[in-house]
Every structure is written in C-alpha cells, then in structure tokens.
Design an enzyme around this catalytic site. Structure first.
Site, PDB file in Angstrom:
ATOM      1  N   PHE A   1     -15.370   3.546   7.263  1.00 43.21           N
ATOM      2  CA  PHE A   1     -13.987   3.856   6.861  1.00 43.21           C
ATOM      3  C   PHE A   1     -13.809   3.946   5.342  1.00 43.21           C
ATOM      4  CE2 PHE A   1     -14.282  -0.763   7.558  1.00 43.21           C
ATOM      5  CZ  PHE A   1     -13.761  -1.279   6.373  1.00 43.21           C
TER       6      PHE A   1
ATOM      7  N   ASN B   1      -1.825  -0.130   7.056  1.00 39.45           N
ATOM      8  CA  ASN B   1      -1.310  -1.433   7.489  1.00 39.45           C
ATOM      9  C   ASN B   1      -0.443  -2.123   6.434  1.00 39.45           C
ATOM     10  OD1 ASN B   1      -3.382  -2.087   5.804  1.00 39.45           O
ATOM     11  ND2 ASN B   1      -4.624  -3.155   7.317  1.00 39.45           N
TER      12      ASN B   1
ATOM     13  N   LYS C   1       0.828  -1.213   0.000  1.00 37.90           N
ATOM     14  CA  LYS C   1       0.000   0.000   0.000  1.00 37.90           C
ATOM     15  C   LYS C   1       0.866   1.269   0.000  1.00 37.90           C
ATOM     16  CE  LYS C   1      -3.882  -2.198   2.445  1.00 37.90           C
ATOM     17  NZ  LYS C   1      -4.889  -2.046   3.516  1.00 37.90           N
TER      18      LYS C   1
ATOM     19  N   TYR D   1     -12.313  -1.242  -3.637  1.00 41.96           N
ATOM     20  CA  TYR D   1     -12.866  -1.517  -2.302  1.00 41.96           C
ATOM     21  C   TYR D   1     -14.395  -1.418  -2.285  1.00 41.96           C
ATOM     22  CZ  TYR D   1      -8.648  -2.007   0.605  1.00 41.96           C
ATOM     23  OH  TYR D   1      -7.509  -2.487   1.218  1.00 41.96           O
TER      24      TYR D   1
ATOM     25  N   THR E   1      -5.927  -7.548  10.268  1.00 37.22           N
ATOM     26  CA  THR E   1      -6.186  -6.194   9.742  1.00 37.22           C
ATOM     27  C   THR E   1      -5.689  -5.126  10.715  1.00 37.22           C
ATOM     28  OG1 THR E   1      -8.206  -7.098   8.745  1.00 37.22           O
ATOM     29  CG2 THR E   1      -7.994  -4.688   8.815  1.00 37.22           C
TER      30      THR E   1
ATOM     31  N   ARG F   1      -2.007 -14.442   3.861  1.00 34.70           N
ATOM     32  CA  ARG F   1      -2.722 -13.736   4.935  1.00 34.70           C
ATOM     33  C   ARG F   1      -2.041 -13.976   6.294  1.00 34.70           C
ATOM     34  NH1 ARG F   1      -7.217 -10.644   3.746  1.00 34.70           N
ATOM     35  NH2 ARG F   1      -7.669 -10.482   5.959  1.00 34.70           N
TER      36      ARG F   1
ATOM     37  N   HIS G   1      -1.982  -5.473   1.476  1.00 31.47           N
ATOM     38  CA  HIS G   1      -3.318  -6.044   1.241  1.00 31.47           C
ATOM     39  C   HIS G   1      -3.164  -7.457   0.697  1.00 31.47           C
ATOM     40  CE1 HIS G   1      -7.388  -6.572  -0.337  1.00 31.47           C
ATOM     41  NE2 HIS G   1      -6.793  -7.119  -1.385  1.00 31.47           N
TER      42      HIS G   1
ATOM     43  N   GLU H   1     -10.106  -9.314  -7.759  1.00 30.75           N
ATOM     44  CA  GLU H   1      -9.024  -8.347  -7.515  1.00 30.75           C
ATOM     45  C   GLU H   1      -7.884  -8.492  -8.527  1.00 30.75           C
ATOM     46  OE1 GLU H   1      -9.730  -7.754  -2.714  1.00 30.75           O
ATOM     47  OE2 GLU H   1      -7.941  -8.807  -3.389  1.00 30.75           O
TER      48      GLU H   1
ATOM     49  N   ARG I   1       2.232  -6.829   9.286  1.00 31.53           N
ATOM     50  CA  ARG I   1       1.447  -5.747   9.882  1.00 31.53           C
ATOM     51  C   ARG I   1       1.860  -5.487  11.327  1.00 31.53           C
ATOM     52  NH1 ARG I   1      -4.422  -7.314   7.161  1.00 31.53           N
ATOM     53  NH2 ARG I   1      -4.303  -5.882   5.394  1.00 31.53           N
TER      54      ARG I   1
HETATM   55  P1  GDP Z   1      -8.018  -6.760   5.193  1.00 36.93           P
HETATM   56  O1  GDP Z   1      -8.623  -7.808   4.275  1.00 36.93           O
HETATM   57  O2  GDP Z   1      -7.282  -7.377   6.355  1.00 36.93           O
HETATM   58  O3  GDP Z   1      -7.196  -5.726   4.469  1.00 36.93           O
HETATM   59  O4  GDP Z   1      -9.252  -5.985   5.886  1.00 36.93           O
HETATM   60  P2  GDP Z   1     -10.660  -5.439   5.331  1.00 36.93           P
HETATM   61  O5  GDP Z   1     -10.962  -6.003   3.968  1.00 36.93           O
HETATM   62  O6  GDP Z   1     -11.673  -5.655   6.409  1.00 36.93           O
HETATM   63  O7  GDP Z   1     -10.459  -3.870   5.197  1.00 36.93           O
HETATM   64  C1  GDP Z   1      -9.797  -3.307   4.096  1.00 36.93           C
HETATM   65  C2  GDP Z   1      -8.864  -2.214   4.577  1.00 36.93           C
HETATM   66  O8  GDP Z   1      -9.643  -1.126   5.084  1.00 36.93           O
HETATM   67  C3  GDP Z   1      -7.934  -2.599   5.725  1.00 36.93           C
HETATM   68  O9  GDP Z   1      -6.762  -3.266   5.320  1.00 36.93           O
HETATM   69  C4  GDP Z   1      -7.627  -1.246   6.330  1.00 36.93           C
HETATM   70  O10 GDP Z   1      -6.647  -0.551   5.558  1.00 36.93           O
HETATM   71  C5  GDP Z   1      -8.965  -0.526   6.185  1.00 36.93           C
HETATM   72  N1  GDP Z   1      -9.813  -0.686   7.386  1.00 36.93           N
HETATM   73  C6  GDP Z   1     -10.458  -1.808   7.835  1.00 36.93           C
HETATM   74  N2  GDP Z   1     -11.139  -1.590   8.963  1.00 36.93           N
HETATM   75  C7  GDP Z   1     -10.951  -0.265   9.244  1.00 36.93           C
HETATM   76  C8  GDP Z   1     -11.408   0.595  10.291  1.00 36.93           C
HETATM   77  O11 GDP Z   1     -12.151   0.200  11.209  1.00 36.93           O
HETATM   78  N3  GDP Z   1     -10.977   1.905  10.241  1.00 36.93           N
HETATM   79  C9  GDP Z   1     -10.181   2.386   9.253  1.00 36.93           C
HETATM   80  N4  GDP Z   1      -9.806   3.683   9.249  1.00 36.93           N
HETATM   81  N5  GDP Z   1      -9.721   1.601   8.240  1.00 36.93           N
HETATM   82  C10 GDP Z   1     -10.096   0.296   8.242  1.00 36.93           C
END
Ligand code: GDP
Length: 144
Positions: A57, A112, A9, A49, A91, A85, A115, A126, A102
């Site tokens: 978010f 973080n 990222k 996304y 996350t 993963r 992805h 994706e 992470r």
């Molecule tokens: P991942 O698959 O572990 O990347 O998680 P998700 O698909 O749930 O979320 C996508 C991305 O959105 C995450 O990697 C974070 O960068 C962001 N994100 C997820 N949850 C939150 C949150 O509660 N707050 C904020 N600001 N960003 C979030």
C-alpha cells in the site's frame, strides 16, 4: 511528559472534519501543544511513511497523503500515545471500536481520517519531521 504526533489526513480536511477531530481531543483532555496545516509533496509523504516502504500500500498511501492539505499537531500528556490511539480506533475502521473517530468517519482502510504515532520512538521521529522545538508550546494550560 509524553508527546505524540496527530494528523488530520487529507480526507478529514476535505470532508470538513477538522473541528470534529479537535473537539474530540479537547473533550477527552488531550492537550494540543503545536498545530499547523500543510500540503505534503509526494516525496515528503514517502519520507514520513518510510517505515512502510516496499509494502503493497506504500504507493497508494503516499499518493493519498500528498493529495491535499493535512492538519498536523503535537499532543502532550501522560500516556498520550495510547490515549490518542484509543480515540482514533483500529487502522481498519471495520475493526475499530464503536465511538472511535475511525469507526465513525473512515471510509476505507486507507482513508481513515487520522494518524497517530504508535510508540515513543516513532513519535519522536514524526514530531521532528514537522516541528522544531520553537514551534511547540511550553508550559501549556492542561485541559485534562
Ligand atoms: P496506523 O498506525 O493505524 O495509521 O496504521 P499503519 O501505520 O499500519 O499504516 C499507515 C497507514 O497506511 C494507515 O493509517 C492507512 O491509511 C494505510 N494503510 C495501512 N494498511 C493498509 C492497507 O492494507 N491498504 C491500504 N490501501 N492502506 C493501508
């Protein structure tokens, strides 16, 4: 053979973590079969996304993902979705296991560093969002 989409990222790229992340992929035997750098527009980040549209978010994460260049990669191998993963960690870096990318490098739940697709259907969507089949290496040398 399973494939997954990996992204370094904008925070990972701007902090000089491209080499660190790729080194961990290689050391753990994850095979890179496609790779490029790109800077997503806000609209492209929203498309990527889309599954999170409407969440609290969404605005923030799509601003972040379009704030600078990313490195996008396709990884291939048996069980690669789960393997990658595990290397990334949870996350929220505060919940991530010791030694994960992470846990070691993320600075908040959003920034973080990496992805990874969370399942085969997501991976397929994706990967095709960024790559066509001509850009994915066939019969690549397996390092794992
Ligand atoms: P991942 O698959 O572990 O990347 O998680 P998700 O698909 O749930 O979320 C996508 C991305 O959105 C995450 O990697 C974070 O960068 C962001 N994100 C997820 N949850 C939150 C949150 O509660 N707050 C904020 N600001 N960003 C979030």
């Amino acid at each position: 053979m399973e494939r997954t989409l990996a992204i370094i990222k904008p925070d990972g790229v701007s902090r000089g973590l491209i080499g660190e992340v790729i080194s961990r992929l290689e050391k753990n035997g994850l095979n890179i079969v496609a790779m490029k750098m790109l800077h997503m527009s806000k609209q492209q980040a929203e498309g990527f996304y889309n599954v999170h549209a409407g969440k609290h978010f969404f605005e923030s994460v799509t601003d972040f993902m379009s704030s600078g260049p990313c490195v996008v990669m396709v990884l291939e191998g048996e069980g690669v979705i789960d393997k990658y993963r595990k290397l990334m960690g949870a996350t929220n870096y505060k919940d991530a296991e010791e030694g994960t990318i992470r846990r070691e490098f993320a600075t908040d739940i959003e920034k973080n560093v990496v992805h990874g697709s969370d399942g085969p259907q997501t991976a397929s969507f994706e990967i095709s969002y960024f790559f066509n089949e001509l850009e994915i290496v066939k019969n690549s040398t397996t390092i794992g």
